[in-house]
Structures are given as C-alpha cells and as structure tokens.
Motif scaffolding. Structure first.
Motif, PDB file in Angstrom:
ATOM      1  N   ASN A 132     -43.729  24.770 -32.030  1.00  0.00           N
ATOM      2  CA  ASN A 132     -44.978  24.000 -32.030  1.00  0.00           C
ATOM      3  C   ASN A 132     -45.857  24.357 -30.832  1.00  0.00           C
ATOM      4  N   ILE A 133     -46.001  25.656 -30.598  1.00  0.00           N
ATOM      5  CA  ILE A 133     -46.837  26.148 -29.508  1.00  0.00           C
ATOM      6  C   ILE A 133     -48.100  26.739 -30.128  1.00  0.00           C
ATOM      7  N   LYS A 134     -49.242  26.129 -29.847  1.00  0.00           N
ATOM      8  CA  LYS A 134     -50.488  26.535 -30.495  1.00  0.00           C
ATOM      9  C   LYS A 134     -51.581  26.946 -29.517  1.00  0.00           C
ATOM     10  N   SER A 135     -51.315  26.815 -28.239  1.00  0.00           N
ATOM     11  CA  SER A 135     -52.349  27.069 -27.238  1.00  0.00           C
ATOM     12  C   SER A 135     -52.754  28.535 -27.199  1.00  0.00           C
ATOM     13  N   ASP A 136     -54.057  28.770 -26.979  1.00  0.00           N
ATOM     14  CA  ASP A 136     -54.567  30.130 -26.811  1.00  0.00           C
ATOM     15  C   ASP A 136     -54.259  30.680 -25.423  1.00  0.00           C
ATOM     16  N   ASN A 137     -53.738  29.829 -24.554  1.00  0.00           N
ATOM     17  CA  ASN A 137     -53.477  30.236 -23.168  1.00  0.00           C
ATOM     18  C   ASN A 137     -52.008  30.554 -22.900  1.00  0.00           C
ATOM     19  N   TRP A 138     -51.174  30.478 -23.933  1.00  0.00           N
ATOM     20  CA  TRP A 138     -49.755  30.820 -23.779  1.00  0.00           C
ATOM     21  C   TRP A 138     -49.463  32.012 -24.671  1.00  0.00           C
ATOM     22  N   HIS A 139     -49.235  33.147 -24.059  1.00  0.00           N
ATOM     23  CA  HIS A 139     -49.050  34.401 -24.789  1.00  0.00           C
ATOM     24  C   HIS A 139     -47.587  34.831 -24.767  1.00  0.00           C
ATOM     25  N   PHE A 140     -47.024  35.028 -25.953  1.00  0.00           N
ATOM     26  CA  PHE A 140     -45.690  35.616 -26.088  1.00  0.00           C
ATOM     27  C   PHE A 140     -45.898  37.092 -26.385  1.00  0.00           C
ATOM     28  N   LEU A 141     -45.367  37.945 -25.500  1.00  0.00           N
ATOM     29  CA  LEU A 141     -45.769  39.348 -25.510  1.00  0.00           C
ATOM     30  C   LEU A 141     -44.654  40.303 -25.895  1.00  0.00           C
ATOM     31  N   THR A 142     -45.034  41.333 -26.624  1.00  0.00           N
ATOM     32  CA  THR A 142     -44.118  42.394 -27.006  1.00  0.00           C
ATOM     33  C   THR A 142     -44.801  43.741 -26.773  1.00  0.00           C
ATOM     34  N   GLY A 143     -43.978  44.759 -26.580  1.00  0.00           N
ATOM     35  CA  GLY A 143     -44.507  46.097 -26.324  1.00  0.00           C
ATOM     36  C   GLY A 143     -43.361  47.068 -26.142  1.00  0.00           C
ATOM     37  N   LYS A 144     -43.575  48.089 -25.360  1.00  0.00           N
ATOM     38  CA  LYS A 144     -42.521  49.056 -25.095  1.00  0.00           C
ATOM     39  C   LYS A 144     -41.500  48.465 -24.127  1.00  0.00           C
ATOM     40  N   LYS A 145     -40.228  48.666 -24.437  1.00  0.00           N
ATOM     41  CA  LYS A 145     -39.172  48.158 -23.562  1.00  0.00           C
ATOM     42  C   LYS A 145     -39.341  48.672 -22.136  1.00  0.00           C
ATOM     43  N   SER A 146     -39.622  49.955 -21.985  1.00  0.00           N
ATOM     44  CA  SER A 146     -39.724  50.541 -20.650  1.00  0.00           C
ATOM     45  C   SER A 146     -40.845  49.890 -19.845  1.00  0.00           C
ATOM     46  N   GLU A 147     -41.944  49.569 -20.500  1.00  0.00           N
ATOM     47  CA  GLU A 147     -43.062  48.945 -19.803  1.00  0.00           C
ATOM     48  C   GLU A 147     -42.725  47.524 -19.380  1.00  0.00           C
ATOM     49  N   ILE A 148     -42.096  46.772 -20.287  1.00  0.00           N
ATOM     50  CA  ILE A 148     -41.737  45.382 -19.973  1.00  0.00           C
ATOM     51  C   ILE A 148     -40.717  45.323 -18.850  1.00  0.00           C
ATOM     52  N   TYR A 149     -39.692  46.163 -18.935  1.00  0.00           N
ATOM     53  CA  TYR A 149     -38.632  46.132 -17.929  1.00  0.00           C
ATOM     54  C   TYR A 149     -39.150  46.597 -16.569  1.00  0.00           C
ATOM     55  N   SER A 150     -39.997  47.613 -16.580  1.00  0.00           N
ATOM     56  CA  SER A 150     -40.565  48.076 -15.326  1.00  0.00           C
ATOM     57  C   SER A 150     -41.475  47.018 -14.713  1.00  0.00           C
ATOM     58  N   LEU A 151     -42.287  46.388 -15.541  1.00  0.00           N
ATOM     59  CA  LEU A 151     -43.179  45.339 -15.069  1.00  0.00           C
ATOM     60  C   LEU A 151     -42.377  44.177 -14.490  1.00  0.00           C
ATOM     61  N   ALA A 152     -41.309  43.792 -15.195  1.00  0.00           N
ATOM     62  CA  ALA A 152     -40.477  42.671 -14.751  1.00  0.00           C
ATOM     63  C   ALA A 152     -39.860  42.945 -13.389  1.00  0.00           C
ATOM     64  N   ARG A 153     -39.371  44.163 -13.213  1.00  0.00           N
ATOM     65  CA  ARG A 153     -38.579  44.457 -12.010  1.00  0.00           C
ATOM     66  C   ARG A 153     -39.424  44.950 -10.836  1.00  0.00           C
ATOM     67  N   THR A 154     -40.479  45.700 -11.109  1.00  0.00           N
ATOM     68  CA  THR A 154     -41.254  46.258 -10.001  1.00  0.00           C
ATOM     69  C   THR A 154     -42.500  45.441  -9.666  1.00  0.00           C
ATOM     70  N   SER A 155     -43.030  44.695 -10.639  1.00  0.00           N
ATOM     71  CA  SER A 155     -44.228  43.892 -10.380  1.00  0.00           C
ATOM     72  C   SER A 155     -43.891  42.431 -10.116  1.00  0.00           C
ATOM     73  N   TYR A 156     -43.089  41.835 -11.022  1.00  0.00           N
ATOM     74  CA  TYR A 156     -42.790  40.409 -10.887  1.00  0.00           C
ATOM     75  C   TYR A 156     -41.516  40.130 -10.083  1.00  0.00           C
ATOM     76  N   PHE A 157     -40.748  41.167  -9.767  1.00  0.00           N
ATOM     77  CA  PHE A 157     -39.471  40.967  -9.065  1.00  0.00           C
ATOM     78  C   PHE A 157     -38.636  39.907  -9.788  1.00  0.00           C
ATOM     79  N   ALA A 158     -38.577  40.001 -11.111  1.00  0.00           N
ATOM     80  CA  ALA A 158     -37.995  38.931 -11.925  1.00  0.00           C
ATOM     81  C   ALA A 158     -36.521  38.692 -11.644  1.00  0.00           C
ATOM     82  N   GLU A 159     -35.784  39.767 -11.296  1.00  0.00           N
ATOM     83  CA  GLU A 159     -34.383  39.594 -10.922  1.00  0.00           C
ATOM     84  C   GLU A 159     -34.312  39.572  -9.408  1.00  0.00           C
ATOM     85  N   GLU A 160     -34.463  38.404  -8.874  1.00  0.00           N
ATOM     86  CA  GLU A 160     -34.735  38.182  -7.453  1.00  0.00           C
ATOM     87  C   GLU A 160     -33.888  39.014  -6.501  1.00  0.00           C
TER      88      GLU A 160
END
Length: 216
Positions: A132-160
């Motif tokens: 029940n998520i309808k907001s235009d401001n919440w984006h669930f994103l998909t793309g290339k695995k390499s891009e997502i994983y690189s973004l997560a680890r090098t930009s967001y530091f997701a794995e602290e």
C-alpha cells in the motif's frame, strides 16, 4: 533603567546577527566517523564525499537519477522483495518516515533492490501495491547489479564496517538506512529494523530542512 534597556537591545541585536550552526555531523568514510562542522562555509574544505551519479528505473518505469534528487533530502536503503527477514520490517518502519513526509516533494526515499535480476519494474510495482505504497516520493529502484552494489558500497557506505572493501560479488544485505542532505552529503546512518531510530531519522530530516532555510 535607560542604560539597561539600551544594553539589552544591543545584546539582542548582536545575538540575532550570529550565524546559525549546522547541527548534524557529516560522514566522509565507510567507518562513519562523524565530522562536526559548525559553519557552512567550512564544509566544502572538509567534506569531500558525495553520492555518485546513477540512473535506474522505479516501480512506475520512470527513470530516476541523481538529478531527480538534486537539492532534495533523500533517504536510501537496500532491500529485495523476496526477503523474509529484515526487509519486510524495514519497509514497515520506513512507512513511519513516509507518512511524515509523503506530501513533501523536498524529501525522497530511495529503496534500491539488491536482487535486480529478480526485482524488475513489474515485481517492484506489485511489491508497492502489496504494501500500500502510493507516494510519488518513494522510489523502489532496479537496474544493473554492478551499479547498485557499487553505489551502495562506495557512495552510501551501506555496509558500515566493510564499506567498499568488500568483494563486489558478495551479496549485499544490510539494515542500514542512510540520510543524505540537499547537496548529496551523508548526514546520518540508522538501523532500519528499529522503529525508534526511524523517529530519530524524522527529527534529523527536520533539522536538515531547518538548515536549508538558513543556508540555501
């Protein structure tokens, strides 16, 4: 009495001229060592890390890129729709933040899929409808695995504790939620499985919005 009144007016005048201070720390490195800076004019000299460029599709098959969130506060987390452990909890807890800012276009939520080979646009659409998520401001994103994983680890530091030192082929699974300010600088990290931390996240978003009225 007259002299006291003049002194009081002078004190108020000087106090009102004081520059506002930044309240939240900045983060430059994967170990999330906080950097506190009290003046905006000093930030550019100290803070070198910013979220990198990206372009992906959301649940509505819209292209979402760094330009989409330019000059906006955004929150990032990393999930997958078939997850049966922390992801459902994180999505439910993120709704606390979503409900607080769902009508505020200056705040966006980005939920990146870590299994993009499964979570295509159609699957993400079904997931948002199920939740029940309808907001235009919440984006669930998909793309290339390499891009997502690189973004997560090098930009967001997701794995602290690991940051970008982890092998890029290893599966990405984290409860971390990252707060990013209007200039793409990391300003907070939270445990997405804890409701209390989502309430703290809301307070910190409000603090960033207050900064925006003062500095931008």
């Amino acid at each position: 009495m007259k002299n006291f009144s003049l002194f009081l007016l002078l004190f108020i005048s000087i106090s009102s001229c004081e520059k506002p201070k930044l309240t939240l720390p900045f983060y430059n490195t994967p170990d999330f060592s906080p950097i506190f800076i009290d003046k905006e004019e000093r930030v550019a000299d100290v803070i070198t890390h910013h979220i990198g460029d990206f372009e992906m599709k959301n649940q509505n098959n819209q292209s979402i890129s760094k330009s989409t969130i330019q000059n906006k506060i955004h929150i990032a987390n990393f999930i997958f729709t078939s997850c049966g452990s922390i992801c459902p909890v994180m999505t439910e807890n993120m709704k606390i933040v979503h409900h607080q800012f769902e009508d505020d276009n200056s705040v966006n939520i980005l939920s990146f899929s870590v299994t993009p080979w499964i979570d295509n646009v159609e699957v993400l659409k079904e997931y948002t409808e199920k939740n029940n998520i309808k907001s235009d401001n919440w984006h669930f994103l998909t793309g290339k695995k390499s891009e997502i994983y690189s973004l997560a680890r090098t930009s967001y530091f997701a794995e602290e504790d690991l940051g970008f030192t982890k092998d890029s082929t290893e599966f990405l699974h984290t409860e971390h939620v990252i707060l990013v300010d209007q200039k793409q600088r990391i300003r907070g990290i939270y445990n997405g499985t804890l409701r209390l931390e989502m309430k703290q996240l809301i307070q910190d978003i409000n603090a960033l919005q207050e900064e925006q009225t003062q500095f931008f």
